[in-house]
Design a protein around this motif. Structure first.
Motif, PDB file in Angstrom:
ATOM      1  N   PRO A   1       4.426   0.594  -7.554  1.00  0.00           N
ATOM      2  CA  PRO A   1       5.303   1.332  -8.898  1.00  0.00           C
ATOM      3  C   PRO A   1       4.937   2.278  -9.970  1.00  0.00           C
ATOM      4  O   PRO A   1       4.919   3.252 -11.186  1.00  0.00           O
ATOM      5  CB  PRO A   1       5.227   0.224  -9.966  1.00  0.00           C
ATOM      6  N   SER A   2       3.296   2.349  -9.609  1.00  0.00           N
ATOM      7  CA  SER A   2       2.164   2.952 -10.172  1.00  0.00           C
ATOM      8  C   SER A   2       1.937   4.836  -9.995  1.00  0.00           C
ATOM      9  O   SER A   2       1.955   5.553 -11.636  1.00  0.00           O
ATOM     10  CB  SER A   2       0.464   2.780 -10.450  1.00  0.00           C
ATOM     11  N   ILE A   3       2.378   5.030  -9.152  1.00  0.00           N
ATOM     12  CA  ILE A   3       2.156   6.371  -8.360  1.00  0.00           C
ATOM     13  C   ILE A   3       2.936   6.837  -7.699  1.00  0.00           C
ATOM     14  O   ILE A   3       3.522   8.327  -7.533  1.00  0.00           O
ATOM     15  CB  ILE A   3       0.656   6.732  -8.177  1.00  0.00           C
ATOM     16  N   SER A   4       4.069   6.144  -7.315  1.00  0.00           N
ATOM     17  CA  SER A   4       4.641   6.719  -6.107  1.00  0.00           C
ATOM     18  C   SER A   4       5.647   7.988  -6.146  1.00  0.00           C
ATOM     19  O   SER A   4       5.358   8.825  -5.500  1.00  0.00           O
ATOM     20  CB  SER A   4       5.944   5.665  -5.183  1.00  0.00           C
ATOM     21  N   VAL A   5       6.292   7.491  -7.388  1.00  0.00           N
ATOM     22  CA  VAL A   5       7.138   9.088  -8.158  1.00  0.00           C
ATOM     23  C   VAL A   5       6.444  10.336  -8.075  1.00  0.00           C
ATOM     24  O   VAL A   5       6.541  11.380  -7.415  1.00  0.00           O
ATOM     25  CB  VAL A   5       8.081   8.346  -9.390  1.00  0.00           C
ATOM     26  N   LEU A   6       5.550   9.874  -9.074  1.00  0.00           N
ATOM     27  CA  LEU A   6       4.736  11.552  -8.859  1.00  0.00           C
ATOM     28  C   LEU A   6       3.466  12.258  -7.643  1.00  0.00           C
ATOM     29  O   LEU A   6       3.755  12.963  -7.724  1.00  0.00           O
ATOM     30  CB  LEU A   6       2.994  10.771 -10.249  1.00  0.00           C
ATOM     31  N   TYR A   7       3.143  10.637  -6.706  1.00  0.00           N
ATOM     32  CA  TYR A   7       2.922  11.295  -5.301  1.00  0.00           C
ATOM     33  C   TYR A   7       4.139  12.043  -4.897  1.00  0.00           C
ATOM     34  O   TYR A   7       4.044  12.612  -4.185  1.00  0.00           O
ATOM     35  CB  TYR A   7       2.386   9.986  -4.544  1.00  0.00           C
TER      36      TYR A   7
ATOM     37  N   TYR B   1       5.119  16.135  -1.988  1.00  0.00           N
ATOM     38  CA  TYR B   1       6.369  17.067  -1.244  1.00  0.00           C
ATOM     39  C   TYR B   1       7.227  18.001  -1.714  1.00  0.00           C
ATOM     40  O   TYR B   1       8.025  17.955  -1.521  1.00  0.00           O
ATOM     41  CB  TYR B   1       6.655  15.413  -0.266  1.00  0.00           C
ATOM     42  N   ASN B   2       6.927  18.269  -3.152  1.00  0.00           N
ATOM     43  CA  ASN B   2       7.641  18.929  -3.834  1.00  0.00           C
ATOM     44  C   ASN B   2       9.188  18.731  -4.544  1.00  0.00           C
ATOM     45  O   ASN B   2       9.726  19.045  -3.369  1.00  0.00           O
ATOM     46  CB  ASN B   2       7.827  20.174  -3.874  1.00  0.00           C
ATOM     47  N   TRP B   3       9.395  16.857  -4.391  1.00  0.00           N
ATOM     48  CA  TRP B   3      11.015  16.566  -3.399  1.00  0.00           C
ATOM     49  C   TRP B   3      11.699  16.710  -5.110  1.00  0.00           C
ATOM     50  O   TRP B   3      10.855  16.577  -6.591  1.00  0.00           O
ATOM     51  CB  TRP B   3      10.937  14.983  -3.574  1.00  0.00           C
TER      52      TRP B   3
ATOM     53  N   GLN C   1      14.852  15.137  -7.986  1.00  0.00           N
ATOM     54  CA  GLN C   1      15.077  13.531  -8.535  1.00  0.00           C
ATOM     55  C   GLN C   1      15.405  12.783  -7.142  1.00  0.00           C
ATOM     56  O   GLN C   1      15.993  11.514  -6.885  1.00  0.00           O
ATOM     57  CB  GLN C   1      15.510  14.016  -9.629  1.00  0.00           C
ATOM     58  N   ARG C   2      16.422  14.013  -7.068  1.00  0.00           N
ATOM     59  CA  ARG C   2      17.598  13.301  -5.839  1.00  0.00           C
ATOM     60  C   ARG C   2      16.914  12.128  -4.314  1.00  0.00           C
ATOM     61  O   ARG C   2      16.800  11.578  -4.377  1.00  0.00           O
ATOM     62  CB  ARG C   2      18.566  13.862  -5.544  1.00  0.00           C
ATOM     63  N   THR C   3      16.157  12.886  -4.028  1.00  0.00           N
ATOM     64  CA  THR C   3      15.380  12.456  -3.041  1.00  0.00           C
ATOM     65  C   THR C   3      14.684  11.746  -3.396  1.00  0.00           C
ATOM     66  O   THR C   3      14.214  10.328  -2.410  1.00  0.00           O
ATOM     67  CB  THR C   3      14.158  13.995  -1.803  1.00  0.00           C
ATOM     68  N   VAL C   4      14.091  11.810  -4.231  1.00  0.00           N
ATOM     69  CA  VAL C   4      13.117  10.539  -4.774  1.00  0.00           C
ATOM     70  C   VAL C   4      13.642   9.589  -4.197  1.00  0.00           C
ATOM     71  O   VAL C   4      13.777   8.139  -4.353  1.00  0.00           O
ATOM     72  CB  VAL C   4      11.958  10.803  -5.755  1.00  0.00           C
ATOM     73  N   GLY C   5      15.213   9.767  -5.579  1.00  0.00           N
ATOM     74  CA  GLY C   5      16.096   8.519  -5.796  1.00  0.00           C
ATOM     75  C   GLY C   5      16.607   7.317  -4.348  1.00  0.00           C
ATOM     76  O   GLY C   5      16.583   6.790  -3.715  1.00  0.00           O
ATOM     77  N   LEU C   6      17.030   8.571  -3.484  1.00  0.00           N
ATOM     78  CA  LEU C   6      17.754   8.421  -2.330  1.00  0.00           C
ATOM     79  C   LEU C   6      16.213   7.293  -1.600  1.00  0.00           C
ATOM     80  O   LEU C   6      16.367   6.622  -0.465  1.00  0.00           O
ATOM     81  CB  LEU C   6      17.216   8.962  -1.323  1.00  0.00           C
TER      82      LEU C   6
ATOM     83  N   THR D   1       4.031  15.624   5.775  1.00  0.00           N
ATOM     84  CA  THR D   1       5.788  15.820   5.145  1.00  0.00           C
ATOM     85  C   THR D   1       6.494  14.832   4.883  1.00  0.00           C
ATOM     86  O   THR D   1       6.068  13.791   4.716  1.00  0.00           O
ATOM     87  CB  THR D   1       6.301  16.440   6.359  1.00  0.00           C
ATOM     88  N   GLY D   2       8.052  14.847   4.300  1.00  0.00           N
ATOM     89  CA  GLY D   2       8.167  13.692   3.836  1.00  0.00           C
ATOM     90  C   GLY D   2       9.251  12.427   4.572  1.00  0.00           C
ATOM     91  O   GLY D   2       8.759  12.215   4.807  1.00  0.00           O
ATOM     92  N   VAL D   3       9.571  13.644   6.183  1.00  0.00           N
ATOM     93  CA  VAL D   3       9.367  12.830   7.209  1.00  0.00           C
ATOM     94  C   VAL D   3       8.372  12.341   7.182  1.00  0.00           C
ATOM     95  O   VAL D   3       9.102  11.020   7.844  1.00  0.00           O
ATOM     96  CB  VAL D   3       9.896  13.759   8.211  1.00  0.00           C
ATOM     97  N   GLU D   4       7.130  12.161   7.594  1.00  0.00           N
ATOM     98  CA  GLU D   4       6.391  11.229   8.111  1.00  0.00           C
ATOM     99  C   GLU D   4       6.114   9.970   6.931  1.00  0.00           C
ATOM    100  O   GLU D   4       5.644   9.438   6.931  1.00  0.00           O
ATOM    101  CB  GLU D   4       4.732  11.982   8.078  1.00  0.00           C
TER     102      GLU D   4
END
Length: 194
Positions: free
Chosen positions: A28-34, A39-41, A43-48, A97-100
């Motif tokens: 919860p501390s850094i996942s979204v920021l990371y 990956y320059n994602w 909000q939708r990709t992060v949410g999914l 990569t995001g897939v990894e």
């Protein structure tokens, strides 16, 4: 013969619980920021992705934990869960990569084997009249880990991506989480061996 032979072993499992909860605080501390930084994602990709994490956790908790613990026992499930946690955090830390990164989600979800096994081992080591105190102590341990963790991982992330560095290691907080879990595995192995 019970796996836990003394209060010292209970204290050891409490340390495993602390280290595991401290490692968990990275999420919860850094996942979204990371994900945004690495990956320059959008909000939708992060949410999914976070929804995928939730689904994987539900599947593990609902369909895997009970049968695995029944089949291999609490000690083995504890060690296996921690191993999956270490692997998941390493994938998160090193994924280019995001897939990894997504490949690490099921691994990290299988870390969910650790807590039920650990709590079962601890519960067996105290009398029925002490169960409430044990649960209270575990809640306190979780609270302390969640107090320390956000600062540790946020500062690590800020340092790892800071300007003026010759290197860029945004996955450093996940590497620290993996190290904390590896340390917890060492403690768990020692205190639960027969």
């Amino acid at each position: 013969m019970a796996l836990l032979r003394s209060r010292g072993e209970l204290f050891g499992l409490a340390n495993v619980n602390f280290l595991s909860n401290l490692a968990h605080a990275v999420l919860p501390s850094i996942s979204v920021l990371y994900m945004l930084y690495r990956y320059n994602w959008d909000q939708r990709t992060v949410g999914l992705t976070l929804a995928g994490v939730g689904v994987a956790s539900i599947v593990v908790q609902g369909a895997v934990v009970g049968s695995v613990i029944k089949r291999i026992g609490e000690r083995a499930a504890l060690m296996l869960g921690i191993a999956f946690g270490v692997l998941g955090f390493l994938v998160f830390a090193l994924a280019r990569t995001g897939v990894e990164f997504w490949l690490g989600i099921p691994l990290l979800a299988l870390w969910g084997l650790e807590e039920p096994a650990s709590l079962a081992l601890m519960s067996r080591s105290v009398s029925g009249s002490e169960q409430g105190r044990l649960q209270g102590a575990n809640s306190s341990i979780t609270g302390i880990a969640n107090l320390v963790g956000p600062g540790l991982f946020s500062l690590t992330f800020a340092f790892a991506i800071g300007a003026g560095r010759e290197w860029d290691l945004p996955g450093a907080p996940f590497l620290i989480a993996a190290l904390l879990l590896a340390l917890s595995a060492t403690v768990a192995w020692r205190v639960t061996r027969s």
